[in-house]
Design a protein around this motif. Structure first.
Motif, PDB file in Angstrom:
ATOM      1  N   VAL A   1       0.902  -1.215   0.011  1.00  0.00           N
ATOM      2  CA  VAL A   1       0.080   0.094  -0.183  1.00  0.00           C
ATOM      3  C   VAL A   1       0.927   1.246   0.174  1.00  0.00           C
ATOM      4  N   ASP A   2       1.833   1.146   0.661  1.00  0.00           N
ATOM      5  CA  ASP A   2       2.879   2.251   0.840  1.00  0.00           C
ATOM      6  C   ASP A   2       3.422   2.611  -0.670  1.00  0.00           C
ATOM      7  N   LEU A   3       3.993   1.491  -1.250  1.00  0.00           N
ATOM      8  CA  LEU A   3       4.352   1.444  -2.399  1.00  0.00           C
ATOM      9  C   LEU A   3       3.591   2.214  -3.436  1.00  0.00           C
ATOM     10  N   LEU A   4       2.182   1.734  -3.394  1.00  0.00           N
ATOM     11  CA  LEU A   4       1.564   2.354  -4.483  1.00  0.00           C
ATOM     12  C   LEU A   4       1.165   3.792  -4.275  1.00  0.00           C
ATOM     13  N   HIS A   5       1.061   3.936  -2.956  1.00  0.00           N
ATOM     14  CA  HIS A   5       0.802   5.281  -2.546  1.00  0.00           C
ATOM     15  C   HIS A   5       1.881   6.263  -3.161  1.00  0.00           C
ATOM     16  N   ARG A   6       3.228   5.700  -2.872  1.00  0.00           N
ATOM     17  CA  ARG A   6       4.318   6.847  -3.333  1.00  0.00           C
ATOM     18  C   ARG A   6       4.553   6.742  -4.791  1.00  0.00           C
ATOM     19  N   SER A   7       3.956   5.867  -5.607  1.00  0.00           N
ATOM     20  CA  SER A   7       3.772   5.782  -6.899  1.00  0.00           C
ATOM     21  C   SER A   7       2.847   6.642  -7.578  1.00  0.00           C
ATOM     22  N   LYS A   8       2.262   7.439  -6.988  1.00  0.00           N
ATOM     23  CA  LYS A   8       0.972   8.244  -7.653  1.00  0.00           C
ATOM     24  C   LYS A   8       1.679   9.078  -8.647  1.00  0.00           C
ATOM     25  N   PRO A   9       1.127   9.667  -9.753  1.00  0.00           N
ATOM     26  CA  PRO A   9      -0.514   9.046 -10.049  1.00  0.00           C
ATOM     27  C   PRO A   9      -0.498   7.816 -10.581  1.00  0.00           C
TER      28      PRO A   9
ATOM     29  N   ALA B   1      -5.172   5.123   1.566  1.00  0.00           N
ATOM     30  CA  ALA B   1      -4.046   5.655   1.189  1.00  0.00           C
ATOM     31  C   ALA B   1      -4.088   6.495  -0.021  1.00  0.00           C
ATOM     32  N   GLY B   2      -5.309   6.725  -0.397  1.00  0.00           N
ATOM     33  CA  GLY B   2      -5.970   7.914  -1.311  1.00  0.00           C
ATOM     34  C   GLY B   2      -5.704   7.352  -2.755  1.00  0.00           C
ATOM     35  N   LEU B   3      -5.912   5.780  -3.209  1.00  0.00           N
ATOM     36  CA  LEU B   3      -5.896   5.220  -4.397  1.00  0.00           C
ATOM     37  C   LEU B   3      -7.019   5.362  -5.036  1.00  0.00           C
TER      38      LEU B   3
END
Ligand code: SF4
Length: 348
Positions: free
Chosen positions: A196-204, A231-233
């Motif tokens: 989840v942290d990785l996906l969050h950091r990979s935004k957009p 996480a706002g995804l």
């Protein structure tokens, strides 16, 4: 979410005694998936053609029907190879690049249209391929979106995923990563805090979840979903219309309204592709159009996905019913936004 997802991947069912069907697609069924079915997979009821009656087992267990290819079916039904610019990369639409990062999946869906890739290219992208993708994106500023698909990209470790995301970001900081996955549904333990942290950091980054039946919405799936939403995804869904699995208006309405309630935007309902050995899953287009008409009456605009068909032989995505010109004998004539006409069989 205490289950170790890598162990869960290793412990998938990979053979089904008595049903070793000659097929191009491997078998892989997570224990979680079996826990959602209502029958023992070894003794489940099957129809006269050997296809399980349980909608979850039907998606996962092989049947003799898979070895029967019809004349309209193809190994590469979407014609992706025509637009291939690197071994695993397809550039069909100017603004979008498709990266088929792996041929591994937690669940090998028996209707999959990418079955040839899943058989031959199970490994993850190597460093050289990732670097070539990055260079290609840098040289093509018209690319605004990179679809990371497979197989299923969430079958690798966070580190390997991050390596790919970082390479994409290096090539274009504003590029939207569209992550297409079925893993949070069929192997929900994969949604770890680290991921989840990785996906969050990979935004957009936008997540497109593949889900076909209301029974796939488990408590474990909901927990993972909430973690990703917190996480706002942004999360959307895509589903495939499948004979005997979800081809009833009640089933689809329940699926889409439940997803909407959970904060997932129903995005696409796909008509079945003409992939070799999948005719037993395809719903006639006339029935699909009728089902969609009923869904439009039952669902709100927020709950209703777009009904779409990938035109055979690389013709691109067509929306239904607006692309329908008419039925000529047993063949549908469809017209894309560019005015090109395409043919799709009513029955295969
Ligand atoms: S998860 Fe997707 S790519 Fe994998 S088998 Fe299912 S449909 Fe095919």
């Amino acid at each position: 979410m205490s289950e170790d997802w890598q162990k869960a991947m290793r412990q998938r069912i990979k053979t089904v005694p008595g049903w070793d069907v000659e097929t191009s697609l491997p078998v892989g069924i997570p224990r979680h998936w079996l826990s959602l079915s209502q029958e023992d997979y070894l003794m489940c009821q099957r129809n006269k053609d050997g296809v399980p009656l349980d909608p979850l087992l039907a998606q996962a267990l092989p049947s003799p029907q898979e070895s029967l290819a019809t004349k309209d079916e193809a190994v590469d039904p979407l014609g992706e190879s025509r637009h291939r610019i690197l071994p695993r990369v397809v550039h069909q639409y100017p603004s979008r690049l498709l990266v088929r990062a792996t041929g591994e999946c937690p669940l090998f869906c028996r209707y999959c249209f990418r079955r040839s890739l899943l058989k031959d290219q199970r490994s993850w992208l190597d460093r050289k391929s990732i670097s070539s993708i990055s260079s290609y994106i840098s040289a093509h500023p018209e690319i605004r979106e990179v679809l990371v698909s497979g197989g299923d990209p969430l079958t690798v470790s966070d580190d390997r995923l991050e390596e790919l995301f970082t390479a994409i970001r290096r090539a274009g900081s504003a590029i939207v990563i569209r992550l297409c996955t079925r893993t949070p549904v069929c192997l929900p333990s994969r949604v770890t805090p680290g991921l989840v942290d990785l996906l969050h950091r990979s935004k957009p980054l936008k997540l497109i979840l593949h889900i076909n039946h209301p029974r796939e919405i488990s408590q474990e799936f909901i927990l993972g979903l909430e973690a990703m939403q917190n996480a706002g995804l942004p999360i959307r869904s895509q589903s495939v219309l499948l004979k005997g699995i979800n081809d009833r208006a009640e089933t689809l309405a329940e699926l889409f309204s439940s997803l909407s309630r959970l904060g997932v935007e129903p995005y696409y309902l796909f008509q079945g592709d003409l992939a070799a050995g999948t005719s037993h899953f395809r719903v006639p287009l006339s029935k699909g159009l009728e089902l969609y008409r009923q869904l439009r009456q039952r669902l709100s605009g927020l709950e209703l996905p777009r009904y779409a068909l990938d035109a055979p032989e690389g013709g691109g995505k067509l929306y239904l019913p607006e692309s329908v010109i008419g039925l000529e004998g047993k063949t549908w004539i469809l017209e894309g936004p560019d005015g090109r006409r395409h043919r799709y069989p009513e029955e295969t």
